[in-house]
Design an enzyme around this catalytic site. Structure first.
Site, PDB file in Angstrom:
ATOM      1  N   GLU A  94     -78.381  -9.375 -47.916  1.00 23.76           N
ATOM      2  CA  GLU A  94     -76.994  -8.926 -48.100  1.00 23.76           C
ATOM      3  C   GLU A  94     -76.026  -9.844 -47.353  1.00 23.76           C
ATOM      4  OE1 GLU A  94     -76.263  -6.498 -50.228  1.00 23.76           O
ATOM      5  OE2 GLU A  94     -78.425  -6.463 -50.605  1.00 23.76           O
ATOM      6  N   TRP A 152     -75.593 -12.890 -49.453  1.00 23.40           N
ATOM      7  CA  TRP A 152     -74.678 -12.616 -50.567  1.00 23.40           C
ATOM      8  C   TRP A 152     -73.229 -12.831 -50.116  1.00 23.40           C
ATOM      9  CZ3 TRP A 152     -74.601 -12.244 -55.621  1.00 23.40           C
ATOM     10  CH2 TRP A 152     -75.746 -11.858 -56.329  1.00 23.40           C
ATOM     11  N   TRP A 159     -59.296  -7.537 -73.181  1.00 17.31           N
ATOM     12  CA  TRP A 159     -59.740  -6.202 -72.793  1.00 17.31           C
ATOM     13  C   TRP A 159     -58.877  -5.150 -73.494  1.00 17.31           C
ATOM     14  CZ3 TRP A 159     -64.009  -5.345 -69.862  1.00 17.31           C
ATOM     15  CH2 TRP A 159     -64.527  -6.422 -69.143  1.00 17.31           C
ATOM     16  N   ASN A 219     -72.596   0.521 -51.382  1.00 16.62           N
ATOM     17  CA  ASN A 219     -72.698  -0.629 -52.282  1.00 16.62           C
ATOM     18  C   ASN A 219     -73.335  -0.280 -53.619  1.00 16.62           C
ATOM     19  OD1 ASN A 219     -72.387  -3.584 -52.682  1.00 16.62           O
ATOM     20  ND2 ASN A 219     -74.619  -3.517 -52.844  1.00 16.62           N
ATOM     21  N   TRP A 269     -61.788  -5.688 -65.584  1.00 14.53           N
ATOM     22  CA  TRP A 269     -62.335  -5.631 -64.228  1.00 14.53           C
ATOM     23  C   TRP A 269     -61.266  -5.840 -63.160  1.00 14.53           C
ATOM     24  CZ3 TRP A 269     -61.637  -9.947 -61.233  1.00 14.53           C
ATOM     25  CH2 TRP A 269     -61.427 -11.169 -61.889  1.00 14.53           C
ATOM     26  N   TRP A 318     -67.041  -7.480 -58.699  1.00 18.35           N
ATOM     27  CA  TRP A 318     -66.474  -6.971 -59.949  1.00 18.35           C
ATOM     28  C   TRP A 318     -66.788  -7.887 -61.136  1.00 18.35           C
ATOM     29  CZ3 TRP A 318     -64.622  -2.537 -61.724  1.00 18.35           C
ATOM     30  CH2 TRP A 318     -64.378  -1.528 -60.798  1.00 18.35           C
TER      31      TRP A 318
END
Length: 464
Positions: free
Chosen positions: A269, A272, A301, A336, A354, A377
């Site tokens: 993590e 990341w 969208w 998360n 998003w 996202w």
């Protein structure tokens, strides 16, 4: 030559190269300039601003112990901040400014303008390995996480990282008013989160001693307190990622050796976080709400504002989604796993842009961070840096059954479902109807199968 330490998002003594270098040049003054108009434009959450204000009050005491006087100037935006900084320097015969660099594009542009008018010395303190130092064989930034992770690990094992600024200054234990500073900005109380000094002395050691070894097993369970809770401190620079890594290595010396070992999961993590920051550095257009994948640049969208409103008001009829939104609004934080579930649901099942979800998160998260939030996202929407294409769609029902098996998390944030039996808690509408309680909780706003098929067809029709 007179030196000034300029505080941005680095409310700490530990691993603070700008502060150390400023002290080496005889620095006696520090400055913090609030920018509420810029914070609003960047969707900074009120709870995060309160969190920063509390840490600034603590930091002032630590700076005073180092012989540095803090001046807090109440500004509005970056343009005025530049002038206020330069005016302060002129008034106090300051010729050199020391600061830790910031990653976002507006902050970079601001610093360029400052550097054109006064000597500005910038240092990197928000990552473990310098941004731009982890590249593929072609010298380019990785566009997928796993190869970046492998290269990052290899670099750390071969060369380590700069630890010269770790532990140079010791904190002093003094009484102070956490609420000394307030800014012209909406405030949401952050006092449920202790200050970083306490987090380092108590929270992190407790996590490593009691939860780290089982992190892989329980990290996806929002009904359990199985995570470290350090993300807010990393987001505002109150705790150094290098310090966290050092504490992890002290606890688990072999953590770098086996990526499949359970103990590696938490380090994963942290990597990341590194990935998204390196990514934002390499592709600054991500700061401009641009899709990472070029094929999505023409993606239209649908205008589903009504569905977005239901989602953002926890009225979707899917308990795990609604409970997650309630958690975010009530606490300023979201687990998360839930972030992935609600983001996938918004972008795939509801086909909402998003960017709306990203902004909503930033407006409420105490750990709001552009690099991670944007990366997460876009990962959920299928527009970002990921080996998986757009057809990965989380099923909120099966996710709920798997990660909140007894419905404890749902009941905590949706007390109206407190008496719903566990076998019905993940989709309670039929049970509520049968017991005459249909008005207790809304119907599901979409049929999952139909919405999934619609999303797949829409993506196919819009993409080249």
């Amino acid at each position: 030559m007179s030196a000034l330490y300029w505080i941005r998002k680095d409310f700490r003594l530990d691993d603070n190269p700008a502060l150390i270098q400023a002290l080496s040049q005889g620095c006696k003054q520090a400055i913090f300039i609030s920018t509420p108009h810029t914070w609003q434009r960047h969707n900074i959450a009120p709870v995060q601003v309160d969190f920063m204000a509390r840490h600034l009050a603590w930091f002032e005491q630590q700076l005073n112990a180092q012989g540095i006087e803090l001046t807090v100037i109440y500004g509005s935006d970056f343009n005025i901040q530049i002038e206020q900084l330069l005016n302060f320097c002129s008034e106090h015969q300051i010729t050199r400014v020391f600061a830790n660099s910031q990653l976002e594009i507006d902050e970079i542009d601001r610093d360029k303008q400052v550097a054109a008018r006064i000597e500005l010395n910038l240092f990197e303190s928000d990552v473990m390995l310098p941004k731009g130092s982890v590249r593929n064989k072609q010298g380019e930034m990785f566009k997928v996480y796993t190869p970046f992770k492998k290269a990052w690990l290899q670099a750390v094992k071969q060369s380590g990282f700069d630890q010269s600024y770790l532990g140079n200054l010791a904190a002093v234990d003094v009484e102070f008013d956490e609420h000394k500073f307030s800014f012209d900005y909406p405030i949401v109380e952050s006092s449920k989160w202790p200050l970083a000094d306490t987090a380092l002395r108590q929270v992190l050691p407790r996590f490593l001693a009691e939860k780290h070894d089982d992190y892989e097993l329980y990290r996806d369970r929002p009904d359990l307190k199985a995570t470290s809770g350090l993300s807010p401190y990393l987001a505002i620079g109150a705790i150094s990622p290098k310090r966290v890594f050092i504490e992890l290595i002290n606890h688990a010396p072999n953590v770098l050796e086996d990526m499949k070992a359970p103990q590696f999961s938490w380090l994963n993590e942290l990597i990341w976080r590194e990935f998204y920051r390196h990514l934002l550095d390499a592709f600054p257009n991500l700061s401009k709400n641009k899709d990472f994948q070029e094929k999505f640049h023409g993606f239209r969208w649908p205008d589903h504002q009504a569905k977005f409103e239901l989602w953002s008001n926890a009225q979707t009829g899917f308990p795990i989604v609604d409970a997650a939104i309630k958690q975010l609004k009530q606490t300023g934080w979201m687990h998360n796993r839930l972030r992935m579930i609600v983001a996938s649901f918004l972008t795939k099942h509801l086909l909402v842009d998003w960017r709306k979800g990203e902004a909503f998160f930033m407006q409420h998260l105490i750990d709001g961070d552009l690099a991670a939030n944007n990366g997460g996202w876009q990962w959920a929407a299928g527009t970002g840096c990921d080996a998986q294409p757009y057809f990965r769609i989380f099923n909120p029902l099966t996710q709920s059954e798997k990660f909140d098996p007894n419905g404890d998390f749902i009941r905590k944030y949706l007390p109206e479902l407190e008496n719903v039996p566990t076998k019905h808690i993940h989709a309670p509408q039929a049970y509520l109807a049968a017991t005459g309680q249909s008005d207790v909780y809304p119907d599901a706003i979409v049929d999952l199968k139909e919405a999934r098929n619609q999303a797949l067809e829409y993506y196919k029709s819009e993409l080249p």
